[in-house]
Design a protein around this motif. Structure first.
Motif, PDB file in Angstrom:
ATOM      1  N   ALA A  13       0.986  -1.342  -0.162  1.00 43.51           N
ATOM      2  CA  ALA A  13      -0.019   0.089   0.150  1.00 43.51           C
ATOM      3  C   ALA A  13       0.845   1.139  -0.108  1.00 43.51           C
ATOM      4  CB  ALA A  13      -0.874  -0.010   1.256  1.00 43.51           C
ATOM      5  N   GLU A  14       0.164   2.210  -0.690  1.00 43.02           N
ATOM      6  CA  GLU A  14       0.910   3.599  -0.498  1.00 43.02           C
ATOM      7  C   GLU A  14       1.207   3.925   0.921  1.00 43.02           C
ATOM      8  OE1 GLU A  14       2.187   5.960  -2.876  1.00 43.02           O
ATOM      9  OE2 GLU A  14       2.178   4.097  -4.133  1.00 43.02           O
ATOM     10  N   PRO A  15       2.219   4.591   1.115  1.00 47.23           N
ATOM     11  CA  PRO A  15       2.558   5.197   2.536  1.00 47.23           C
ATOM     12  C   PRO A  15       1.621   6.251   3.031  1.00 47.23           C
ATOM     13  CG  PRO A  15       4.448   5.327   1.336  1.00 47.23           C
ATOM     14  CD  PRO A  15       3.401   5.126   0.324  1.00 47.23           C
ATOM     15  N   ILE A  16       1.047   6.067   4.330  1.00 46.51           N
ATOM     16  CA  ILE A  16       0.403   7.260   4.862  1.00 46.51           C
ATOM     17  C   ILE A  16       1.185   8.479   5.011  1.00 46.51           C
ATOM     18  CG2 ILE A  16      -0.478   8.146   7.102  1.00 46.51           C
ATOM     19  CD1 ILE A  16      -1.623   5.245   7.583  1.00 46.51           C
ATOM     20  N   ILE A  17       0.579   9.315   4.723  1.00 54.44           N
ATOM     21  CA  ILE A  17       1.461  10.900   4.507  1.00 54.44           C
ATOM     22  C   ILE A  17       0.850  11.440   5.699  1.00 54.44           C
ATOM     23  CG2 ILE A  17       1.945  12.937   3.704  1.00 54.44           C
ATOM     24  CD1 ILE A  17       1.588  11.168   0.746  1.00 54.44           C
ATOM     25  N   ILE A  18       1.807  12.134   6.576  1.00 55.32           N
ATOM     26  CA  ILE A  18       1.556  13.088   7.665  1.00 55.32           C
ATOM     27  C   ILE A  18       1.883  14.491   7.244  1.00 55.32           C
ATOM     28  CG2 ILE A  18       1.594  13.670  10.074  1.00 55.32           C
ATOM     29  CD1 ILE A  18       2.030  10.585  10.609  1.00 55.32           C
ATOM     30  N   ALA A  19       0.914  15.277   7.002  1.00 57.54           N
ATOM     31  CA  ALA A  19       1.340  16.866   6.950  1.00 57.54           C
ATOM     32  C   ALA A  19       1.654  17.363   8.206  1.00 57.54           C
ATOM     33  CB  ALA A  19       0.349  17.337   6.247  1.00 57.54           C
ATOM     34  N   VAL A  20       2.708  18.187   8.262  1.00 56.36           N
ATOM     35  CA  VAL A  20       3.294  18.839   9.664  1.00 56.36           C
ATOM     36  C   VAL A  20       3.446  20.342   9.092  1.00 56.36           C
ATOM     37  CG1 VAL A  20       4.299  16.680  10.815  1.00 56.36           C
ATOM     38  CG2 VAL A  20       5.736  18.037   9.124  1.00 56.36           C
ATOM     39  N   PRO A  21       3.377  21.143  10.053  1.00 56.73           N
ATOM     40  CA  PRO A  21       3.420  22.539   9.607  1.00 56.73           C
ATOM     41  C   PRO A  21       5.065  22.933  10.129  1.00 56.73           C
ATOM     42  CG  PRO A  21       2.722  22.534  11.732  1.00 56.73           C
ATOM     43  CD  PRO A  21       2.949  20.898  11.489  1.00 56.73           C
ATOM     44  N   LYS A  22       5.313  24.062   8.999  1.00 56.17           N
ATOM     45  CA  LYS A  22       6.801  24.661   9.321  1.00 56.17           C
ATOM     46  C   LYS A  22       6.560  25.690  10.507  1.00 56.17           C
ATOM     47  CE  LYS A  22       7.569  25.037   4.354  1.00 56.17           C
ATOM     48  NZ  LYS A  22       7.994  25.792   3.104  1.00 56.17           N
ATOM     49  N   GLY A  23       7.697  25.810  11.176  1.00 57.62           N
ATOM     50  CA  GLY A  23       7.669  27.018  12.239  1.00 57.62           C
ATOM     51  C   GLY A  23       7.656  26.300  13.719  1.00 57.62           C
ATOM     52  N   ARG A  24       7.138  27.061  14.396  1.00 59.04           N
ATOM     53  CA  ARG A  24       7.257  26.749  15.969  1.00 59.04           C
ATOM     54  C   ARG A  24       6.574  25.588  16.309  1.00 59.04           C
ATOM     55  NH1 ARG A  24       3.709  27.896  19.971  1.00 59.04           N
ATOM     56  NH2 ARG A  24       2.211  28.832  18.519  1.00 59.04           N
ATOM     57  N   ILE A  25       5.289  25.194  15.861  1.00 59.63           N
ATOM     58  CA  ILE A  25       4.518  23.979  16.463  1.00 59.63           C
ATOM     59  C   ILE A  25       5.437  22.805  15.966  1.00 59.63           C
ATOM     60  CG2 ILE A  25       2.716  22.623  15.669  1.00 59.63           C
ATOM     61  CD1 ILE A  25       1.170  24.909  15.230  1.00 59.63           C
ATOM     62  N   LEU A  26       6.208  22.769  14.915  1.00 60.05           N
ATOM     63  CA  LEU A  26       6.972  21.759  14.210  1.00 60.05           C
ATOM     64  C   LEU A  26       8.103  21.267  15.249  1.00 60.05           C
ATOM     65  CD1 LEU A  26       7.780  19.645  12.181  1.00 60.05           C
ATOM     66  CD2 LEU A  26       9.327  21.239  11.057  1.00 60.05           C
ATOM     67  N   ASP A  27       8.645  22.278  16.220  1.00 60.80           N
ATOM     68  CA  ASP A  27       9.649  22.032  17.141  1.00 60.80           C
ATOM     69  C   ASP A  27       9.125  21.244  18.216  1.00 60.80           C
ATOM     70  OD1 ASP A  27      11.603  23.327  15.886  1.00 60.80           O
ATOM     71  OD2 ASP A  27      11.436  25.162  16.448  1.00 60.80           O
TER      72      ASP A  27
ATOM     73  N   PRO B  30      18.946  22.429   7.332  1.00 62.03           N
ATOM     74  CA  PRO B  30      18.177  23.608   6.812  1.00 62.03           C
ATOM     75  C   PRO B  30      18.525  24.211   5.524  1.00 62.03           C
ATOM     76  CG  PRO B  30      20.308  23.903   8.160  1.00 62.03           C
ATOM     77  CD  PRO B  30      19.899  22.548   8.232  1.00 62.03           C
ATOM     78  N   ASP B  31      19.527  23.392   4.719  1.00 62.39           N
ATOM     79  CA  ASP B  31      19.785  23.608   3.509  1.00 62.39           C
ATOM     80  C   ASP B  31      18.768  22.921   2.503  1.00 62.39           C
ATOM     81  OD1 ASP B  31      21.804  25.530   4.181  1.00 62.39           O
ATOM     82  OD2 ASP B  31      23.284  24.157   4.265  1.00 62.39           O
ATOM     83  N   SER B  32      18.246  22.000   2.982  1.00 59.05           N
ATOM     84  CA  SER B  32      17.267  21.096   2.131  1.00 59.05           C
ATOM     85  C   SER B  32      16.134  21.718   1.597  1.00 59.05           C
ATOM     86  CB  SER B  32      16.769  19.907   2.991  1.00 59.05           C
ATOM     87  OG  SER B  32      15.932  19.027   2.080  1.00 59.05           O
ATOM     88  N   ARG B  33      15.732  21.692   0.423  1.00 56.38           N
ATOM     89  CA  ARG B  33      14.427  22.263  -0.435  1.00 56.38           C
ATOM     90  C   ARG B  33      13.551  21.117  -0.242  1.00 56.38           C
ATOM     91  NH1 ARG B  33      16.695  25.709   1.750  1.00 56.38           N
ATOM     92  NH2 ARG B  33      17.678  27.718   0.721  1.00 56.38           N
ATOM     93  N   ALA B  34      13.652  19.974   0.107  1.00 60.15           N
ATOM     94  CA  ALA B  34      12.963  18.878  -0.146  1.00 60.15           C
ATOM     95  C   ALA B  34      11.436  19.013   0.783  1.00 60.15           C
ATOM     96  CB  ALA B  34      13.414  17.459   0.423  1.00 60.15           C
ATOM     97  N   LEU B  35      10.426  18.793   0.316  1.00 62.10           N
ATOM     98  CA  LEU B  35       9.121  18.813   1.192  1.00 62.10           C
ATOM     99  C   LEU B  35       8.449  17.517   1.380  1.00 62.10           C
ATOM    100  CD1 LEU B  35       7.544  21.682  -1.303  1.00 62.10           C
ATOM    101  CD2 LEU B  35       8.619  22.026   0.977  1.00 62.10           C
ATOM    102  N   ARG B  36       8.971  16.545   1.085  1.00 66.14           N
ATOM    103  CA  ARG B  36       8.616  15.237   1.588  1.00 66.14           C
ATOM    104  C   ARG B  36       9.688  14.416   1.811  1.00 66.14           C
ATOM    105  NH1 ARG B  36       4.489  11.144  -1.822  1.00 66.14           N
ATOM    106  NH2 ARG B  36       4.557   9.380  -0.540  1.00 66.14           N
ATOM    107  N   PHE B  37       9.413  13.446   3.036  1.00 66.81           N
ATOM    108  CA  PHE B  37      10.520  12.983   3.670  1.00 66.81           C
ATOM    109  C   PHE B  37      10.103  11.498   4.053  1.00 66.81           C
ATOM    110  CE2 PHE B  37      11.110  17.573   4.262  1.00 66.81           C
ATOM    111  CZ  PHE B  37      12.254  17.626   4.055  1.00 66.81           C
TER     112      PHE B  37
END
Length: 222
Positions: A2-16, A36-43
């Motif tokens: 099956a395709e992986p489950i994708i979890i969307a997380v917010p940039k910024g303070r909440i992510l920490d 910090p130099d990565s421009r990737a959006l999916r991990f």
């Protein structure tokens, strides 16, 4: 497989604050996530069945509501603003605490009484919440939509008041503003796409894992 489950997380303070919680659920992102130099959006993560995407906080709800992601971590302020029927928010994660407030210049607040307002002009990125809040009091709200730098609006004459998130209040103070009314207390929630909740067998166990991680005592030294 099956395709992986994708979890969307917010940039910024909440992510920490979210990363330790994810770790307690057993989800750890690949090393590039912290680069910090990565421009990737999916991990990728340590679990082959789970990927993370990192997007703007306001976009988390949209990705999950439309099924592009199955899970998300998002502030209750965003949920109030968009009110997507496709979202299920089963767990208050107990992170990202702040408040959604009305603020105005200190000089105006010294002679102002919110109880006497009949019409207000407000700069905000929460026009729906703002209009609804004031409508319940019979106050007309003219909203000027901004996505940032809210505190400049009163200074430059765009609008005399703002509605924005407030945590410590330092940003307001440094820009000569004060809170005059709290619209809502805010915290971050786990959101799930309703269709995925019903159709993907891995979703409910993951919701339960987040619930247990929130309810369990924090590790010593955390």
């Amino acid at each position: 497989m099956a395709e992986p489950i994708i979890i969307a997380v917010p940039k910024g303070r909440i992510l920490d604050e979210a990363l330790p919680l994810l770790a307690r659920v057993g989800i750890e992102p690949e090393p590039a996530f912290a680069d910090p130099d990565s421009r990737a959006l999916r991990f990728a993560t340590n679990r082959a069945d789970i990927d993370l995407i990192r997007v703007r906080a306001f976009d988390v709800a949209t990705f999950v509501a439309h099924g592009a992601a199955q899970f998300g971590i998002v502030g209750s302020d965003v949920l109030m603003e968009f009110d997507y029927s496709e979202l299920y928010a089963p767990v208050d994660l107990g992170i990202g605490h702040c408040r959604l407030s009305v603020a105005e210049p200190a000089a105006l607040a010294a002679k102002d009484d919110p109880r006497g307002w009949s019409h207000v002009r407000i700069a905000t990125k929460y026009p729906h919440v703002t209009r609804s809040h004031f409508a319940r009091r019979g106050v007309g709200a003219e909203c000027v939509k901004l996505n940032g730098a809210m505190e400049l609006a009163p200074v430059l004459g765009l609008a005399p008041r703002i509605v924005d998130l407030v945590s410590s209040g330092r940003t307001l103070k440094e820009n000569g503003l004060v809170e005059v009314e709290v619209i809502a207390e805010v915290s971050s929630r786990l959101v799930v796409n309703r269709a995925a909740f019903k159709t993907r067998s891995a979703v409910v166990p993951l919701v339960d894992a987040f619930r247990r991680a929130v309810e369990a005592p924090a590790p010593a030294g955390a």
